[in-house]
Design an enzyme around this catalytic site. Structure first.
Site: not given
Ligand code: AMP
Length: 210
Positions: A8, A83, A122, A155, A166
């Site tokens: 993404k 999400r 990563r 991360r 996740r």
């Molecule tokens: P990502 O980098 O998009 O994988 O997001 C990393 C983490 O940020 C996720 O596992 C959630 O803990 C939090 N997060 C990111 N976007 C959202 C969202 N739209 N709603 C809730 N938590 C989010």
């Protein structure tokens, strides 16, 4: 949208460069807040560390503020939001108040094997946000960011037990959104297998058709 590890972020960066609009990555905004130790960061840290979603209310405020900024006036690429079904409703309200609407929603797909390989390898730059992979996109000098020279890190939520959580969250909470956008005729699935450049060719073709 996409399962964690589908690419993404990588594709969103390419798309924003091609379209000349800002990328709004909720994950990046939240990670930055955690790093800065801001009030938002303190509130969301625990959720992120275990791979859980941050509560919808906090996400709504964050997205409303970000999309209301001047640089998003002529368009934006949302990466990682919405999400949950409640976030779909929140986004509808925010866009309604801005007089904007979504033109397309893309769902990047990937096999479970690819996902675990991509996430476990990563490495990210805490300085500038650049993303590398120990095998697929190694930095020129091991462990050091090509762009700003900071030491690369893994991360917190790319550890195996958190990855599994996740993936579970994605299946239970985010996949229903794909169905909701499919019903609105906005969704296109894009195969996330292969090199980022190959995936981007598919994404651009889908964008042309959307
Ligand atoms: P990502 O980098 O998009 O994988 O997001 C990393 C983490 O940020 C996720 O596992 C959630 O803990 C939090 N997060 C990111 N976007 C959202 C969202 N739209 N709603 C809730 N938590 C989010």
């Amino acid at each position: 949208m996409g399962v964690p590890g589908a690419g993404k972020g990588t594709q969103a960066v390419r798309l924003t460069e091609a379209l000349g609009v800002p990328r709004v990555s909720t994950g990046d905004i939240l990670r930055e807040a955690v790093q800065n130790g801001s009030a938002l960061g303190r509130k969301v840290r625990g959720h992120m560390e275990v791979g859980a979603l941050v509560p919808d209310e906090a996400m709504g405020q964050l997205v409303a503020e970000r999309l209301g900024r001047q640089d998003a006036r002529d368009g934006f690429v949302l990466d990682g939001f919405p999400r949950t079904l409640d976030q779909v409703a929140i986004l509808d309200r925010v866009l309604g108040s801005l007089g904007a609407k979504l033109s397309s929603v893309f769902l990047l797909t990937a096999s479970e094997r690819d996902i675990v390989t991509r996430l476990a390898g990563r490495r990210v730059c805490p300085g500038c946000g650049a993303v590398f992979h120990v095998n697929n996109r190694p930095p020129r000098s091991a462990g050091v960011c090509d762009d700003c020279g900071s030491a690369l890190v893994q991360r917190q939520d790319d550890r195996e037990e958190v990855i599994l959580e996740r993936l579970d969250v994605f299946r239970k909470r985010t996949l229903p959104i794909a169905r909701a956008y499919a019903e609105r005729g906005l969704l296109t699935e894009v195969d996330g297998a292969g090199e980022p450049a190959q995936v981007f060719v598919r994404l651009q073709a889908s964008l042309g058709n959307a």
